[in-house]
Structures are given as C-alpha cells and as structure tokens.
Design a protein around this motif. Structure first.
Motif, PDB file in Angstrom:
ATOM      1  N   UNK A 423       0.982  -1.034   0.002  1.00 36.54           N
ATOM      2  CA  UNK A 423      -0.030  -0.026   0.077  1.00 36.54           C
ATOM      3  C   UNK A 423       0.742   1.206   0.047  1.00 36.54           C
ATOM      4  N   UNK A 424       0.193   2.426   0.287  1.00 33.06           N
ATOM      5  CA  UNK A 424       1.000   3.613   0.508  1.00 33.06           C
ATOM      6  C   UNK A 424       2.045   3.532   1.316  1.00 33.06           C
ATOM      7  N   UNK A 425       3.291   4.102   0.777  1.00 30.56           N
ATOM      8  CA  UNK A 425       4.478   4.109   1.740  1.00 30.56           C
ATOM      9  C   UNK A 425       4.828   5.532   1.994  1.00 30.56           C
ATOM     10  N   UNK A 426       4.448   6.139   2.798  1.00 32.63           N
ATOM     11  CA  UNK A 426       4.942   7.620   2.825  1.00 32.63           C
ATOM     12  C   UNK A 426       6.265   7.570   3.377  1.00 32.63           C
ATOM     13  N   UNK A 427       7.207   8.467   2.495  1.00 32.85           N
ATOM     14  CA  UNK A 427       8.738   8.537   2.691  1.00 32.85           C
ATOM     15  C   UNK A 427       8.939   9.812   3.684  1.00 32.85           C
ATOM     16  N   UNK A 428       8.548  10.948   3.495  1.00 32.83           N
ATOM     17  CA  UNK A 428       8.858  12.114   4.364  1.00 32.83           C
ATOM     18  C   UNK A 428       7.908  13.470   3.903  1.00 32.83           C
ATOM     19  N   UNK A 429       7.977  14.488   4.417  1.00 24.07           N
ATOM     20  CA  UNK A 429       7.203  15.393   4.042  1.00 24.07           C
ATOM     21  C   UNK A 429       8.252  16.614   3.754  1.00 24.07           C
ATOM     22  N   UNK A 430       8.851  16.923   2.672  1.00 26.52           N
ATOM     23  CA  UNK A 430       9.934  18.033   2.600  1.00 26.52           C
ATOM     24  C   UNK A 430       9.183  19.161   2.235  1.00 26.52           C
ATOM     25  N   UNK A 431       7.815  19.234   1.846  1.00 26.24           N
ATOM     26  CA  UNK A 431       7.318  20.539   1.635  1.00 26.24           C
ATOM     27  C   UNK A 431       5.977  20.738   2.612  1.00 26.24           C
ATOM     28  N   UNK A 432       5.503  21.920   2.571  1.00 19.22           N
ATOM     29  CA  UNK A 432       4.381  22.215   3.287  1.00 19.22           C
ATOM     30  C   UNK A 432       3.009  22.073   2.119  1.00 19.22           C
ATOM     31  N   UNK A 433       1.935  21.827   3.032  1.00 18.40           N
ATOM     32  CA  UNK A 433       0.643  22.008   1.992  1.00 18.40           C
ATOM     33  C   UNK A 433       0.713  23.154   0.919  1.00 18.40           C
ATOM     34  N   UNK A 434       1.030  24.319   1.696  1.00 13.48           N
ATOM     35  CA  UNK A 434       0.850  25.529   1.066  1.00 13.48           C
ATOM     36  C   UNK A 434       1.762  25.673  -0.013  1.00 13.48           C
ATOM     37  N   UNK A 435       2.969  25.209   0.293  1.00 16.51           N
ATOM     38  CA  UNK A 435       4.188  25.252  -0.897  1.00 16.51           C
ATOM     39  C   UNK A 435       3.754  24.519  -1.941  1.00 16.51           C
ATOM     40  N   UNK A 436       3.242  23.206  -1.732  1.00 16.66           N
ATOM     41  CA  UNK A 436       2.653  22.418  -2.680  1.00 16.66           C
ATOM     42  C   UNK A 436       1.655  22.730  -3.553  1.00 16.66           C
ATOM     43  N   UNK A 437       0.750  23.406  -2.844  1.00 15.83           N
ATOM     44  CA  UNK A 437      -0.381  23.903  -3.502  1.00 15.83           C
ATOM     45  C   UNK A 437       0.189  25.251  -4.400  1.00 15.83           C
ATOM     46  N   UNK A 438       0.939  25.964  -3.850  1.00 20.90           N
ATOM     47  CA  UNK A 438       1.469  27.217  -4.665  1.00 20.90           C
ATOM     48  C   UNK A 438       2.292  26.760  -6.098  1.00 20.90           C
ATOM     49  N   UNK A 439       3.064  25.646  -5.805  1.00 23.58           N
ATOM     50  CA  UNK A 439       3.524  25.104  -6.957  1.00 23.58           C
ATOM     51  C   UNK A 439       2.662  24.540  -8.058  1.00 23.58           C
ATOM     52  N   UNK A 440       1.556  23.986  -7.703  1.00 27.52           N
ATOM     53  CA  UNK A 440       0.777  23.257  -8.496  1.00 27.52           C
ATOM     54  C   UNK A 440       0.166  24.659  -9.317  1.00 27.52           C
ATOM     55  N   UNK A 441      -0.236  25.634  -8.727  1.00 29.91           N
ATOM     56  CA  UNK A 441      -0.798  26.975  -9.467  1.00 29.91           C
ATOM     57  C   UNK A 441       0.263  27.395 -10.164  1.00 29.91           C
ATOM     58  N   UNK A 442       1.465  27.524  -9.960  1.00 29.92           N
ATOM     59  CA  UNK A 442       2.663  28.055 -10.754  1.00 29.92           C
ATOM     60  C   UNK A 442       2.745  27.185 -12.198  1.00 29.92           C
ATOM     61  N   UNK A 443       2.783  25.853 -11.755  1.00 27.54           N
ATOM     62  CA  UNK A 443       2.821  25.243 -13.038  1.00 27.54           C
ATOM     63  C   UNK A 443       1.569  25.038 -13.828  1.00 27.54           C
ATOM     64  N   UNK A 444       0.298  25.354 -13.376  1.00 26.47           N
ATOM     65  CA  UNK A 444      -0.696  25.656 -14.201  1.00 26.47           C
ATOM     66  C   UNK A 444      -0.615  26.867 -15.056  1.00 26.47           C
ATOM     67  N   UNK A 445       0.122  27.633 -14.311  1.00 27.02           N
ATOM     68  CA  UNK A 445       0.330  28.912 -15.170  1.00 27.02           C
ATOM     69  C   UNK A 445       1.121  28.517 -16.646  1.00 27.02           C
ATOM     70  N   UNK A 446       1.964  27.563 -16.438  1.00 32.76           N
ATOM     71  CA  UNK A 446       2.782  27.299 -17.612  1.00 32.76           C
ATOM     72  C   UNK A 446       2.082  26.543 -18.717  1.00 32.76           C
ATOM     73  N   UNK A 447       1.007  26.490 -18.531  1.00 33.95           N
ATOM     74  CA  UNK A 447      -0.006  25.557 -19.562  1.00 33.95           C
ATOM     75  C   UNK A 447      -0.930  26.703 -20.185  1.00 33.95           C
ATOM     76  N   UNK A 448      -0.978  27.994 -19.705  1.00 38.12           N
ATOM     77  CA  UNK A 448      -1.584  28.982 -20.237  1.00 38.12           C
ATOM     78  C   UNK A 448      -0.870  29.488 -21.667  1.00 38.12           C
ATOM     79  N   UNK A 449      -1.713  30.224 -22.219  1.00 37.57           N
ATOM     80  CA  UNK A 449      -1.065  30.869 -23.436  1.00 37.57           C
ATOM     81  C   UNK A 449       0.249  31.856 -23.165  1.00 37.57           C
TER      82      UNK A 449
END
Length: 616
Positions: A423-449
C-alpha cells in the motif's frame, strides 16, 4: 589327514573380499549420491515458477511446458543426412548442426523450447520411423505473451529458471516457491501495479516519438501520487524477453531507474519549491532578467531563449527563465538549498523493488563551487533518474508528502491466498501543503497561453506542467554539447485533486525541434487524453468524463450487441471504449487505422469472444 591351508590362497581370498566390500561401499555411496541428486532435482522441479500479471490479472509472464529437441549420437547413422532433414525444421544451419552431431558423443541438446509447429513436425517424422536418434523431451519454460511490453520492468530468466533482471530477479524467491500452507506445485503469483492498457498506449506513443524524433531513447512514467503506484513504465528501445539473448545490454536495461541525466528546466519546479519552502522568496519577489546572470568575475553566464524583462516567480515557471531561476537562487544559502533538495529524494535511491536503481549524482554541499547553486537551480550539475523526478513530484501532488514508488501490488499463492499486499508508503514531508499548492498553481500557469507548457493544455481539465530542454555534458570535450539534448515534460492533473503524474523524456532528438515544449508536451497531452478516456478522473467525488470530441471529432465505435460489428477504417484512438468492455477481451495491434479484424463482422458474440484488431 588334515591339510594346512594354502597361505597364498588365503591371502587372495582376503584381498578379493576386501575389494568386493570396497566396491559395494562405492556403489552404495554412488547410489546415495545419485538418489540425492535425483531427489534434489525432483524437489526443485516440483514447484513451477509463478506468473507475473498486471493489476487487473492480465498475464505478463507464465510458466509453460515445452518440447526440447535432443539427440543421442550413438543411434545416429548418418549425421549429415539427419542434419539436412532436421535443420530447416528447427531453424538452424545444416552445416553447423551436422558438425555438432558428428563431434558430440552421447546426449546433446539441439534446441530448447521448440515451438508447437516445430515439435509437431518432428513428432510426425519420429512416428514415421525417421530422425533416428532424435527425441522430444518435456521441459518447463517461461513465456512472455505480451513480448516487448514492459520488458525492462518485468525482466527475464536464464536457462536454469532463475530470474536475471527486473521483477523476475527481484522476486525470484517468491515466484519460485509456494506458500508454507500450500501443497501446490506452482510458485506464488506477482500482481504488478502496471495497467496493461495504459502501458500499451504509452509504449505506442513512445515508439512513435522515438521514430519521428530519431532519438536515442524515450522514457515515459505514469504514477498515481496518492499511492505511489506506477501505472506505466516505458523504456525504449526495448527487447523481447522470450529471446533476451539477442538484445543489447542497453535494450535490456530499465533506463527509468538506471539511467542518470541532467533534467534541465523541469527541475525548476523543485528549486523554486525549495526557495518558497525556505521563505527565501515569495510571490511578490521580482527578478530583473534584462541584464542576464553572470558568475564571479564573469567566469560563466546564464541566459534565456527569450527576453522576459522584470518577472515574478510565476514568470520564472511560466517562461522557464534560466536567469530568473539563477537570480532566485541568490536568495538562499547553499546549505538550506542542498538539504531541502536532499529531502526531495535527490542523491538517494527511492528503494523501489527493482534491481539496478541508481542514486543519481548530487555532490555534497561542501564540494560546491561558486556556480553550483545557480546551475542546479536551472537543472544542471545534478544527475537524476526518471523515477526520482516522478517521486519528488509526488510531494507537490500530495500536499507536501512524498511517497515511495510502488510497482508490485500484491503477492498471491497458487491457491489464491493473499500473502502480501503493498500500500501507500509515505517517505517524508519535504514541503508544506501551502508550498505544494502554490507550485501546482505556478505550474498550471505554464500551460496557459504564452507558457512553455501550453501544448499540454486540454479544455475542461486543469493541468499543472513544466517543460525542459537540457544540454548534455560531453566528457571528451569537457563542455556541453551543441547537438545532444534531453527534452522532457512533467504534468500533474487534475490540479484540484491530483490523481496522476505523467513524465516523459526524449533523449537526443535529431528531428526538426529539440525543445521539450515542442516535441514532448504534445505527446504528454495525448497521453493525458487517453488516461482520462480510459480511467476517468474525479473531482470532489464526482466523476468527470473527458469529452474526446473537444480534441478531435473522433468517430464513435459501432454498438456491441449480439454480433461483432465492422471496425475497418476506424482510427486507434476511437477504439478506447472497447478496452473498457468487461464482457469481452480486445487485442489491438499496430497504430493508425483498423485494416483487419477477427472474427469477421457479423460473427455472434459469446462470453469467450476475443476480438483482434490490426491497425496500419
């Protein structure tokens, strides 16, 4: 009259008795040894190797009984004539076969695992009184029915039935032994996390990229970040494990875990995430890219492919600005930068249950030079594996929690008993949830025109993505090559609740373009379209079925009712719904459009129907 015993005769009798006794002991020991060997052989052969299957039970490797062609040379009267008869049947040269028959003395193996056609023809000749000295011996052998599909992952076994690579090697003991509570003659079965349909489409996509871009190698990985399960793992060029000895070492190698390369600009998502996590920068930080970036005493310079002016962190990701990333790295000290990237798994193995995994190349911070930090920030001076990149991306997809990759789902005994479930084997948490969410938004911006990953965008699905084009360091010239590049793209979707990570690499493309945003991103989009069509995605518990007509006005497949319809002329991508039929087995071969099908249109459908479609 009493005669005295003849002293000489008595000595002969004693010597003969001792010799007889010694002979009996030797024979007895030989019999015991022979018996032990035979019993050992029987013990070793009582358990046939278990199967390897995909997550849905489709067979990828199975043990079968074969006929091996053997010869007893004392019974062969004319080796040359026998070779003339036999060589064409078993696909061997007449002269070579005749030479073996003439030079050998006793029992020899001529061909292991003859095909059914070969065995049938030989048996008919033997029954007709021909091929004197030739016989067919039953033996167990390994068959890989999907041939090259996922071969570097599955691996292969040697002639002694021992795994030599891949899952066959890593789980050799489990596959070749039965469970303690089982009296079965069959070993345990390994169910992989791989989905054979996703694997098939991914390999078709990768093969096309390999051919069209005239590349050295293509890798493609699909992961479910929540569980860490790999749904597909592609390493091309590949090989057929049914005949692994004819393949090169590179073809047999699982490059997804065993090849190290500089990732280029895709790595910016991890360097920027590190800077955000360490509060070195934030969304208000600005970077003036007009003046470029130079090292101490201008010993080196970092440039961009375009002019972006003054940009923020969103612009660094959207435009993939090397200058912006290098300037951003100046806001953090080397130690904090290094240790967060280590926490993301770089420089260490993921510990996936596969042999040959590399740890990558990541020098200790004490060995860094003036240029190391800004260079790593843009994806150079660090060596990674494709699996490391996907695993690190799981932290962005899982609200900061990184999971170890899984390729085995469960181990089941021959009797159906569940022996192990992964099953799921958590390794560690190198990033906060806030940083992870911010990165998703930044990466979504790269798919925009205007973004480098805009070719990944699909209407109706929010995708986070990052492209990359890395120069390859030439050890002979001690500089980066002007002709060898590694193009890549990584995507996470849907942004709201990430369920898939897709990462593809094209090594040394020789076509018209070399940039990841141009030659990899469109193929990532095609892969995502297939995933959504085949698996579907969920948003807050509601299934979202992607409308494929948004991509191409694909024709719909004929309805499957009582008889098989006519599929001739349909494009491959319109056949996806066929793979979701639970009542039928559908085999699709080739790419393009359907040119042949079996059974023919109008054939009645029953529960055992298998539909074969050949495309060109």
């Amino acid at each position: 009259m009493i005669r005295k015993p003849n002293r000489k005769l008595r000595l002969l009798i004693i010597m003969a008795s001792l010799a007889l006794f010694a002979t009996i002991i030797v024979i007895r020991l030989a019999l015991l040894m022979l018996r032990g060997n035979v019993e050992g052989e029987v013990a070793n052969s009582t358990v046939e190797r278990g199967s390897i299957l995909d997550r849905n039970g489709r067979i990828l490797a199975i043990q079968m009984q074969f006929d091996s062609v053997t010869a007893w040379t004392p019974d062969i009267e004319d080796p040359q004539q026998l070779a003339v008869q036999l060589a064409p049947i078993i696909d061997q040269e007449v002269a070579a076969l005749a030479g073996r028959l003439q030079s050998a003395s006793g029992f020899i193996l001529l061909k292991r695992q003859a095909s059914l056609t070969e065995a049938r023809e030989i048996r008919q000749l033997i029954d007709a009184g021909e091929l004197r000295g030739i016989s067919l011996q039953k033996s167990a052998g390994r068959v890989y029915p999907e041939q090259t599909l996922a071969a570097p992952l599955i691996g292969y076994i040697g002639i002694d039935n021992i795994g030599l690579a891949g899952i066959e090697y890593s789980f050799d003991q489990q596959l070749s032994t039965s469970s303690e509570n089982s009296s079965s003659q069959y070993g345990n079965h390994i169910f992989l996390t791989i989905d054979i349909n996703l694997q098939y489409f991914a390999e078709e996509l990768a093969a096309r990229a390999l051919r069209e871009e005239r590349a050295d190698r293509v890798m493609l990985v699909i992961m479910q970040p929540a569980s860490g399960e790999l749904l597909a793992s592609v390493s091309l060029p590949s090989f057929d494990p049914n005949n692994f000895s004819s393949a090169s070492e590179s073809q047999r190698k699982n490059h997804v875990v065993a090849s190290i390369y500089e990732p280029g600009s895709v790595f910016k998502i991890f360097s920027v995430a590190t800077l955000l996590e360490q509060n070195a920068i934030n969304h208000n930080t600005r970077f003036n890219t007009n003046l470029g970036y130079s090292g101490v005493d201008e010993q080196y310079q970092i440039g961009d492919v375009g002019e972006y002016g003054i940009i923020d962190v969103e612009g660094v990701i959207k435009f993939s600005s090397n200058i912006g990333a290098a300037l951003a790295s100046d806001y953090i000290d080397p130690e904090r930068f290094y240790h967060t990237l280590v926490a993301l798994g770089f420089g260490e193995r993921t510990e996936i249950v596969l042999s040959g995994e590399e740890r990558g190349l990541f020098r200790d911070v004490q060995e860094w030079t003036d240029r190391t930090k800004p260079t790593i920030a843009i994806g150079q001076e660090i060596g990674v594996t494709a699996l490391q990149m996907v695993t690190a991306a799981s932290a962005i997809a899982n609200r900061g929690v990184m999971v170890r990759p899984q390729v085995v789902k469960r181990i089941v005994s021959a009797n159906g008993e569940l022996l192990m479930e992964y099953g799921r084997n958590e390794w560690r948490q190198p990033l906060s949830a806030e940083t992870a969410q911010q990165m998703l938004q930044l990466m979504q911006g790269a798919t925009q025109p205007g973004g480098t990953a805009r070719r990944v965008a699909i209407e109706g699905i929010n995708i986070a993505a990052k492209t990359g084009t890395a120069e390859v360091y030439d050890t002979e010239t001690e500089r980066y090559s002007d002709t060898h590049f590694v193009a890549s793209t990584l995507a996470i979707f849907p942004v709201e609740e990430p369920q898939f990570i897709v990462y593809a690499i094209i090594d040394n493309p020789q076509g018209q373009n070399i940039f990841g945003g141009q030659i990899v991103a469109p193929r990532i989009r095609e892969m995502i379209e297939y995933i959504v069509s085949y698996v579907g995605i969920e948003d807050e518990g509601q299934a979202i079925v992607y409308d494929r007509s948004l991509a191409e006005g694909l024709p719909t497949i004929p309805a499957l009712e009582d008889v098989i319809p006519n599929f001739i002329g349909l494009p491959k991508r319109s056949l996806v719904p066929l793979l979701q039929q639970s009542a039928l087995t559908v085999e699709i071969e080739g790419s393009g459009w359907v040119v042949r099908q079996f059974p023919a249109p109008g054939t009645p459908i029953d529960t055992n129907t298998i539909i074969y479609l050949e495309l060109e």
